[in-house]
Motif scaffolding. Structure first.
Motif, PDB file in Angstrom:
ATOM      1  N   LEU A  31       0.849  -1.193   0.000  1.00  0.00           N
ATOM      2  CA  LEU A  31       0.000   0.000   0.000  1.00  0.00           C
ATOM      3  C   LEU A  31       0.888   1.248   0.000  1.00  0.00           C
ATOM      4  CD1 LEU A  31      -3.083   0.296   0.072  1.00  0.00           C
ATOM      5  CD2 LEU A  31      -2.923   0.569   2.534  1.00  0.00           C
ATOM      6  N   PRO A  32       0.728   2.128  -1.000  1.00  0.00           N
ATOM      7  CA  PRO A  32       1.543   3.346  -1.048  1.00  0.00           C
ATOM      8  C   PRO A  32       1.287   4.242   0.169  1.00  0.00           C
ATOM      9  CG  PRO A  32       0.375   3.019  -3.124  1.00  0.00           C
ATOM     10  CD  PRO A  32      -0.176   2.020  -2.139  1.00  0.00           C
ATOM     11  N   ALA A  33       2.278   5.050   0.529  1.00  0.00           N
ATOM     12  CA  ALA A  33       2.174   5.934   1.697  1.00  0.00           C
ATOM     13  C   ALA A  33       0.952   6.851   1.600  1.00  0.00           C
ATOM     14  CB  ALA A  33       3.447   6.755   1.846  1.00  0.00           C
ATOM     15  N   PHE A  34       0.667   7.383   0.407  1.00  0.00           N
ATOM     16  CA  PHE A  34      -0.488   8.256   0.217  1.00  0.00           C
ATOM     17  C   PHE A  34      -1.780   7.524   0.596  1.00  0.00           C
ATOM     18  CE2 PHE A  34      -3.638  10.022  -3.004  1.00  0.00           C
ATOM     19  CZ  PHE A  34      -3.939  11.155  -2.273  1.00  0.00           C
ATOM     20  N   ASP A  35      -1.909   6.273   0.156  1.00  0.00           N
ATOM     21  CA  ASP A  35      -3.095   5.485   0.471  1.00  0.00           C
ATOM     22  C   ASP A  35      -3.177   5.179   1.969  1.00  0.00           C
ATOM     23  OD1 ASP A  35      -2.799   5.374  -2.356  1.00  0.00           O
ATOM     24  OD2 ASP A  35      -4.144   3.656  -2.395  1.00  0.00           O
ATOM     25  N   LYS A  36      -2.036   4.937   2.593  1.00  0.00           N
ATOM     26  CA  LYS A  36      -2.027   4.680   4.032  1.00  0.00           C
ATOM     27  C   LYS A  36      -2.511   5.911   4.789  1.00  0.00           C
ATOM     28  CE  LYS A  36       1.578   1.174   3.986  1.00  0.00           C
ATOM     29  NZ  LYS A  36       2.898   0.760   4.479  1.00  0.00           N
ATOM     30  N   LEU A  37      -2.078   7.089   4.341  1.00  0.00           N
ATOM     31  CA  LEU A  37      -2.521   8.323   4.987  1.00  0.00           C
ATOM     32  C   LEU A  37      -4.012   8.564   4.794  1.00  0.00           C
ATOM     33  CD1 LEU A  37       0.347  10.845   4.211  1.00  0.00           C
ATOM     34  CD2 LEU A  37      -0.266   9.867   6.421  1.00  0.00           C
ATOM     35  N   LEU A  38      -4.470   8.415   3.553  1.00  0.00           N
ATOM     36  CA  LEU A  38      -5.901   8.600   3.271  1.00  0.00           C
ATOM     37  C   LEU A  38      -6.743   7.642   4.106  1.00  0.00           C
ATOM     38  CD1 LEU A  38      -6.312   9.000  -0.592  1.00  0.00           C
ATOM     39  CD2 LEU A  38      -6.689  10.706   1.174  1.00  0.00           C
ATOM     40  N   GLY A  39      -6.384   6.377   4.043  1.00  0.00           N
ATOM     41  CA  GLY A  39      -7.135   5.371   4.796  1.00  0.00           C
ATOM     42  C   GLY A  39      -7.082   5.633   6.291  1.00  0.00           C
ATOM     43  N   GLY A  40      -5.915   6.022   6.782  1.00  0.00           N
ATOM     44  CA  GLY A  40      -5.757   6.288   8.205  1.00  0.00           C
ATOM     45  C   GLY A  40      -6.576   7.473   8.682  1.00  0.00           C
ATOM     46  N   PHE A  41      -6.537   8.562   7.922  1.00  0.00           N
ATOM     47  CA  PHE A  41      -7.351   9.729   8.283  1.00  0.00           C
ATOM     48  C   PHE A  41      -8.841   9.384   8.212  1.00  0.00           C
ATOM     49  CE2 PHE A  41      -3.796  12.834   7.667  1.00  0.00           C
ATOM     50  CZ  PHE A  41      -4.042  13.623   8.779  1.00  0.00           C
ATOM     51  N   ALA A  42      -9.267   8.730   7.142  1.00  0.00           N
ATOM     52  CA  ALA A  42     -10.684   8.372   6.998  1.00  0.00           C
ATOM     53  C   ALA A  42     -11.115   7.456   8.143  1.00  0.00           C
ATOM     54  CB  ALA A  42     -10.933   7.710   5.646  1.00  0.00           C
ATOM     55  N   TRP A  43     -10.280   6.457   8.442  1.00  0.00           N
ATOM     56  CA  TRP A  43     -10.562   5.529   9.538  1.00  0.00           C
ATOM     57  C   TRP A  43     -10.692   6.291  10.853  1.00  0.00           C
ATOM     58  CZ3 TRP A  43      -7.642   4.666  13.918  1.00  0.00           C
ATOM     59  CH2 TRP A  43      -8.031   3.578  14.714  1.00  0.00           C
ATOM     60  N   GLY A  44      -9.751   7.210  11.110  1.00  0.00           N
ATOM     61  CA  GLY A  44      -9.776   7.973  12.356  1.00  0.00           C
ATOM     62  C   GLY A  44     -11.029   8.815  12.500  1.00  0.00           C
ATOM     63  N   ILE A  45     -11.395   9.511  11.435  1.00  0.00           N
ATOM     64  CA  ILE A  45     -12.587  10.357  11.488  1.00  0.00           C
ATOM     65  C   ILE A  45     -13.834   9.505  11.700  1.00  0.00           C
ATOM     66  CG2 ILE A  45     -14.061  11.925  10.156  1.00  0.00           C
ATOM     67  CD1 ILE A  45     -11.377  12.951   8.853  1.00  0.00           C
ATOM     68  N   LEU A  46     -13.936   8.400  10.975  1.00  0.00           N
ATOM     69  CA  LEU A  46     -15.107   7.533  11.108  1.00  0.00           C
ATOM     70  C   LEU A  46     -15.181   6.885  12.494  1.00  0.00           C
ATOM     71  CD1 LEU A  46     -15.098   5.937   7.559  1.00  0.00           C
ATOM     72  CD2 LEU A  46     -16.758   7.575   8.465  1.00  0.00           C
ATOM     73  N   ASN A  47     -14.023   6.605  13.102  1.00  0.00           N
ATOM     74  CA  ASN A  47     -13.999   5.980  14.425  1.00  0.00           C
ATOM     75  C   ASN A  47     -14.071   6.985  15.574  1.00  0.00           C
ATOM     76  OD1 ASN A  47     -13.625   2.903  14.439  1.00  0.00           O
ATOM     77  ND2 ASN A  47     -12.406   3.612  12.714  1.00  0.00           N
ATOM     78  N   SER A  48     -14.131   8.265  15.239  1.00  0.00           N
ATOM     79  CA  SER A  48     -14.211   9.285  16.281  1.00  0.00           C
ATOM     80  C   SER A  48     -15.632   9.453  16.802  1.00  0.00           C
ATOM     81  CB  SER A  48     -13.730  10.631  15.738  1.00  0.00           C
ATOM     82  OG  SER A  48     -14.684  11.168  14.834  1.00  0.00           O
TER      83      SER A  48
END
Length: 115
Positions: A31-48
């Protein structure tokens, strides 16, 4: 992209922060770094558990245009959540890890406090 030592430390710190928060997709080596960041931010917001009405759907196979829109939506969500650290979509897209790390750490702390 991650040649200088400061940036390398930031990438490790960003990925370690996401992993410790529970975003296990960070471990996927292909998984490219850009995708890891996108997924991580999206995951964080959704899990907040913060009420949002913005599309944060993320999938590895999305085209670049869709991923660019997602980075815009992430920034919009962080503003709605009153994140004290301002970031721009271009910082996510350009992998400005030093610039986005404070916002990510804030988000992950927010996620931890709402669990």
């Amino acid at each position: 992209k991650f040649n200088d030592e400061k940036t390398q430390v930031s990438q490790e710190e960003v990925f370690d922060s996401l992993l410790l928060a529970g975003y296990f997709r960070i471990r996927i080596p292909t998984l490219p770094a850009f995708d890891k960041l996108l997924g991580g931010f999206a995951w964080g917001i959704l899990n907040s558990n913060f009420p949002i009405d913005i599309d944060l759907y993320y999938e590895d196979e999305q085209n670049m245009k869709t991923k660019m829109k997602l980075s815009e939506n992430i920034v919009q969500c962080l503003r709605k959540m009153r994140c004290p650290h301002s970031i721009s979509p271009i910082q996510i897209q350009g992998l400005d890890l030093t610039g986005i790390l404070p916002a990510l750490k804030w988000l992950l702390t927010f996620v931890g406090s709402t669990r």
